[in-house]
Scaffold this motif. Structure first.
Motif, PDB file in Angstrom:
ATOM      1  N   GLU A  48       0.829  -1.206   0.000  1.00 52.44           N
ATOM      2  CA  GLU A  48       0.000   0.000   0.000  1.00 52.44           C
ATOM      3  C   GLU A  48       0.864   1.257   0.000  1.00 52.44           C
ATOM      4  N   PHE A  49       0.366   2.309  -0.630  1.00 50.81           N
ATOM      5  CA  PHE A  49       0.995   3.627  -0.596  1.00 50.81           C
ATOM      6  C   PHE A  49       0.169   4.473   0.364  1.00 50.81           C
TER       7      PHE A  49
ATOM      8  N   LYS B  63       4.299   7.833  -8.278  1.00 50.02           N
ATOM      9  CA  LYS B  63       3.094   6.997  -8.281  1.00 50.02           C
ATOM     10  C   LYS B  63       3.264   5.821  -9.242  1.00 50.02           C
ATOM     11  N   HIS B  64       3.801   6.096 -10.434  1.00 50.89           N
ATOM     12  CA  HIS B  64       4.019   5.029 -11.414  1.00 50.89           C
ATOM     13  C   HIS B  64       5.048   4.027 -10.898  1.00 50.89           C
TER      14      HIS B  64
ATOM     15  N   GLN C 192       5.846   3.306  -7.753  1.00 50.55           N
ATOM     16  CA  GLN C 192       5.317   2.464  -6.684  1.00 50.55           C
ATOM     17  C   GLN C 192       4.394   1.396  -7.238  1.00 50.55           C
ATOM     18  N   HIS C 193       3.642   1.738  -8.278  1.00 54.03           N
ATOM     19  CA  HIS C 193       2.775   0.750  -8.932  1.00 54.03           C
ATOM     20  C   HIS C 193       3.611  -0.358  -9.557  1.00 54.03           C
ATOM     21  N   GLU C 194       4.724   0.025 -10.184  1.00 54.30           N
ATOM     22  CA  GLU C 194       5.591  -0.966 -10.824  1.00 54.30           C
ATOM     23  C   GLU C 194       6.257  -1.883  -9.795  1.00 54.30           C
TER      24      GLU C 194
ATOM     25  N   GLY D 115       5.402  -2.272  -6.449  1.00 62.06           N
ATOM     26  CA  GLY D 115       4.464  -2.929  -5.543  1.00 62.06           C
ATOM     27  C   GLY D 115       4.942  -3.005  -4.110  1.00 62.06           C
TER      28      GLY D 115
ATOM     29  N   HIS E   8      -2.947   5.539  -1.766  1.00 62.80           N
ATOM     30  CA  HIS E   8      -4.101   4.644  -1.702  1.00 62.80           C
ATOM     31  C   HIS E   8      -4.988   5.061  -0.525  1.00 62.80           C
TER      32      HIS E   8
END
Length: 363
Positions: free
Chosen positions: A31-32, A178-179, A181-183, A185, A203
């Protein structure tokens, strides 16, 4: 193995000053989460306790099933990114990124491969032979992020990492973070006083004030359903308008000097929690206040205090019945200072707060 991070009734005091007060918070794996609040609210101290840079006064911090209160900083496997970058000036970019891997005594081949991978991820491969003094602020921040990422830790801890960048770079780096952290995980806990960063990155957002956790929810829920007046005022730009007035239940209206607003039955029902008191604090966002330079039936006259053209929209500051109101208007809205404008409030979007506690009323 998934590892959630938990603060269980954690407090931190410096002498007689309590800076974190009975904090309970669960952050899910991957989670962010953004810790948001004004200076001195305890958000950075919370992050430093998790990192092991400060000891808890009471309560426990867990990563997974392990209580880490007594675990040394270097064994917590957490990577921290500071606002001042903290790069070694005598090392090249490549050496700065590789440093945490050298400390762990990884092989040269493994270090080179990891540095190349993370440099590619952050698009700083062309900077690897430069020294920090030869980099811009945005490039230094990328290097600091690369040094944290290369470790592949259990979580990233970021303490206002974008505060030293100019406005344009902050917007650019927000998107990249943001990108990224999505990459990756990887769980990320991010401290800021900038509500725009919180709303765009997280999030979930934990809003703090005076060491207390006031609300922990998604950005959308915090914006649309603030737990109390402080959250409503702090989150949003411009902040929410507030009117201190009274409710006439028989007529079904809210009144405050020259202001008279009809209320819906559901709103009147939510105000039953006032225990018979008539006073209430009404909050309404600037986008829910319509403004016009010409009169309309049922609209209220107000005096224009000042207008601010923001490019895509205009903020209109108005005086109404001794109250200051902010409205969002189209970019082409024009009105002279001290001229009369007319406003209408979309009362279906209004929020109500207890006049003394500030607690939000209603579901």
């Amino acid at each position: 193995m998934p590892r959630k991070i938990e603060f269980r009734n954690v407090s931190k005091a410096f002498g007689d000053s309590v800076v974190v007060d009975d904090l309970s918070l669960t952050i899910n794996d991957g989670e962010f989460v953004v810790l948001l609040g004004p200076s001195g609210c305890g958000k950075s101290t919370t992050l430093r306790m998790l990192a092991g840079l400060e000891e808890t006064t009471s309560g426990d911090i867990f990563i997974g099933d392990e209580c880490i209160n007594r675990v040394p900083t270097q064994r917590r496997d957490l990577a921290m990114v500071f606002q001042n970058y903290a790069l070694y000036p005598h090392m090249t970019v490549a050496e700065n990124i590789a440093y945490p891997l050298r400390i762990r005594k990884l092989s040269r081949a493994e270090i080179a491969a990891r540095v190349a991978r993370v440099a590619g991820l952050l698009e700083i491969g062309s900077l690897l032979n430069r020294k920090p003094r030869d980099l811009s602020g945005g490039e230094r921040q990328r290097v600091a992020l690369a040094r944290a990422i290369v470790r592949e830790p259990r979580a990233y801890l970021m303490d206002e990492p974008l505060s030293n960048l100019d406005a344009r770079l902050r917007v650019q780096m927000r998107g990249e973070l943001k990108h990224l952290q999505h990459e990756l995980g990887t769980t990320t806990i991010y401290v800021t006083h900038d509500q725009a960063e919180a709303m765009t990155l997280a999030h979930r957002v934990a809003v703090m004030q005076s060491g207390k956790l006031l609300q922990f929810d998604t950005p959308l829920n915090i914006y649309n359903r603030p737990a109390n007046r402080f959250v409503a005022e702090f989150v949003g730009s411009p902040g929410m308008n507030f009117l201190d007035g009274r409710v006439d239940r028989q007529e079904g209206v809210f009144t405050a000097e020259a202001i008279r607003l009809p209320l819906h039955e559901s709103q009147l029902t939510s105000l039953n929690r006032l225990d018979g008191a008539e006073r209430v604090l009404l909050g309404i966002r600037p986008e829910d206040v319509r403004v016009s330079a010409v009169s309309h039936d049922g609209w209220m006259p107000a005096s224009v205090y000042v207008t601010e053209l923001m490019g895509s929209e205009t903020f209109v500051f108005l005086t109404l019945g001794g109250k200051r109101i902010i409205a969002r208007a189209p970019a082409d809205f024009r009105a002279e200072v001290s001229s009369t404008a007319w406003i209408e409030m979309e009362t279906t979007k209004a929020h109500f707060f207890h006049p003394t506690s500030g607690e939000r009323l209603g579901e």
